[in-house]
Enzyme design. Structure first.
Site, mmCIF file in Angstrom:
data_model
loop_
_atom_site.group_PDB
_atom_site.id
_atom_site.type_symbol
_atom_site.label_atom_id
_atom_site.label_comp_id
_atom_site.label_asym_id
_atom_site.label_seq_id
_atom_site.Cartn_x
_atom_site.Cartn_y
_atom_site.Cartn_z
ATOM 1 N N GLY A 11 1.627 4.113 -8.856
ATOM 2 C CA GLY A 11 0.962 4.557 -10.018
ATOM 3 C C GLY A 11 -0.094 3.795 -10.578
ATOM 4 C CG ASN A 68 9.358 10.780 -7.245
ATOM 5 O OD1 ASN A 68 10.021 11.597 -8.203
ATOM 6 N ND2 ASN A 68 9.062 9.414 -7.494
ATOM 7 C CD1 TRP A 69 7.062 17.136 -8.366
ATOM 8 C CD2 TRP A 69 8.225 18.424 -9.818
ATOM 9 N NE1 TRP A 69 7.091 18.360 -8.031
ATOM 10 C CE2 TRP A 69 7.609 19.252 -8.509
ATOM 11 C CE3 TRP A 69 9.059 18.934 -10.961
ATOM 12 C CZ2 TRP A 69 7.627 20.490 -8.653
ATOM 13 C CZ3 TRP A 69 9.053 20.621 -10.718
ATOM 14 C CH2 TRP A 69 8.499 21.184 -9.659
ATOM 15 C CE LYS A 70 6.084 8.399 -9.909
ATOM 16 N NZ LYS A 70 5.717 7.308 -9.960
ATOM 17 C CD GLU A 94 8.754 4.963 -11.131
ATOM 18 O OE1 GLU A 94 8.959 6.161 -11.197
ATOM 19 O OE2 GLU A 94 7.477 5.030 -10.714
ATOM 20 C CD GLU A 147 7.490 5.204 -2.814
ATOM 21 O OE1 GLU A 147 6.893 6.046 -3.033
ATOM 22 O OE2 GLU A 147 8.433 4.755 -3.943
ATOM 23 C CG HIS A 164 11.252 5.721 -6.746
ATOM 24 N ND1 HIS A 164 10.693 4.700 -7.993
ATOM 25 C CD2 HIS A 164 10.112 6.163 -6.325
ATOM 26 C CE1 HIS A 164 9.326 5.123 -7.969
ATOM 27 N NE2 HIS A 164 8.969 6.086 -6.819
ATOM 28 C CB SER A 177 -2.082 4.710 -5.505
ATOM 29 O OG SER A 177 -1.574 4.247 -6.621
ATOM 30 N N GLY A 214 3.310 10.714 -5.701
ATOM 31 C CA GLY A 214 3.963 10.603 -6.931
ATOM 32 C C GLY A 214 2.659 11.518 -7.909
ATOM 33 N N GLY A 215 1.952 10.909 -8.470
ATOM 34 C CA GLY A 215 1.185 11.284 -9.480
ATOM 35 C C GLY A 215 0.243 12.705 -8.798
HETATM 36 C C1 PEP Z 1 6.023 7.309 -6.272
HETATM 37 O O1 PEP Z 1 6.417 7.474 -7.500
HETATM 38 O O2 PEP Z 1 6.834 7.165 -5.357
HETATM 39 C C2 PEP Z 1 4.669 7.067 -5.947
HETATM 40 C C3 PEP Z 1 4.345 6.743 -4.897
HETATM 41 O O3 PEP Z 1 3.870 7.254 -7.191
HETATM 42 P P1 PEP Z 1 2.243 7.330 -6.890
HETATM 43 O O4 PEP Z 1 2.098 8.219 -5.878
HETATM 44 O O5 PEP Z 1 1.865 7.899 -8.317
HETATM 45 O O6 PEP Z 1 1.712 6.009 -6.833
#
Ligand code: PEP
Length: 257
Positions: free
Chosen positions: A180, A9-11, A104, A174, A102, A220, A241-242
């Site tokens: 994040g 997930n690039w956001k 966010e 999640e 998600h 994470s 994500g990251g």
């Molecule tokens: C996400 O955005 O779905 C996510 C899991 O982010 P991260 O891996 O950065 O915690």
């Protein structure tokens, strides 16, 4: 055997050039996978921002086991909804997956389970595979309410479906406190929630459906902790994500099975 997926997930990150480069690098690494081992590997799905999906789909087109999705869709099918992007539009650009719910989107855009149920319906109708995200915030976990919260998110958004519709869904657990933050759920915490989700699904749609539903962990997850998380019996991959923004780290996560 359940389908395994590792998704990025690039956001709202990268631009056209850096996005193209990332996908090309990951695809090049994937092409080097021993063909005899391909069936053991997870499907890799990129979730870029809408504007890049056509390009990402083009690069990924002939790479087996690579898919493209979007991070959100409109709950409406079509019409006068300025700024919205429909399921059929993204499908026509090569997306076959969509994230729904998600954290966010829930937090910043006030998307609730009733709205998410409408998005899920539109996604399925248009042939997109929804990756439905659920998870508790830290105060809910501290209060011991995490199972109740996730149970409610599952029930309201998903359990109106019939079995055939539900079998098109992928779940991503999640925990919001892990997204994040650099704080990852322990493998035990992930496993017990995934097992709980699978039990809920089995109770609603039968054991066969429960056993074949793919449930991803997100929060994470990185190249250091992925293998232990993915070794849990009810964890079928990750929503990253990251760590999905770096080709070698993302590829290492894909190879953590
Ligand atoms: C996400 O955005 O779905 C996510 C899991 O982010 P991260 O891996 O950065 O915690």
């Amino acid at each position: 055997m359940r389908k395994k997926i590792v998704a990025g997930n690039w956001k709202m990150n990268l631009n056209l050039e850096s996005g193209r480069k990332l996908v090309a690098e990951v695809c090049n690494l994937l092409k080097q996978t021993n063909p005899d081992k391909i069936s053991e590997k997870p499907e890799v799905v990129f979730f870029p921002p809408f504007v890049f999906i056509t390009e990402v789909a083009k690069i990924a087109e002939n790479i087996p086991g690579v898919g493209v999705g979007v991070q959100n869709i409109s709950h409406e099918e079509k019409g006068a909804y300025t700024g919205e992007v429909s399921a059929s539009m993204v499908r026509s650009c090569g997306a076959t997956y969509t994230l729904i719910g998600h954290s966010e989107r829930r937090t910043y855009f006030k998307e609730d389970d009733n709205l998410l149920a409408r998005k899920l319906e539109v996604a399925i109708r248009n042939g997109l595979t929804p990756v439905y995200c659920c998870g508790e915030i830290i105060s809910e976990r501290k209060a011991g309410k995490h199972f109740e919260v996730v149970g409610e998110q599952m029930t309201t958004a998903l359990f109106w479906m019939n079995k055939a519709e539900f079998e098109k869904i992928v779940i991503a657990y999640e925990p919001v406190w892990a997204i994040g933050t650099g704080v990852t759920a322990t493998p035990l915490q992930a496993q017990e929630m995934h097992a709980f989700i699978r039990t809920l699904i089995s109770e609603k749609f039968g054991n066969e459906t429960g056993q074949k539903t793919t449930i991803l962990y997100g929060g994470s997850c990185n190249a250091q902790n992925a293998a232990e998380l993915f070794s849990q019996p009810d964890v079928d991959g990750g929503l990253i994500g990251g760590a999905s923004l770096n080709a070698s780290e993302f590829f290492a996560i894909v190879n953590s099975f």
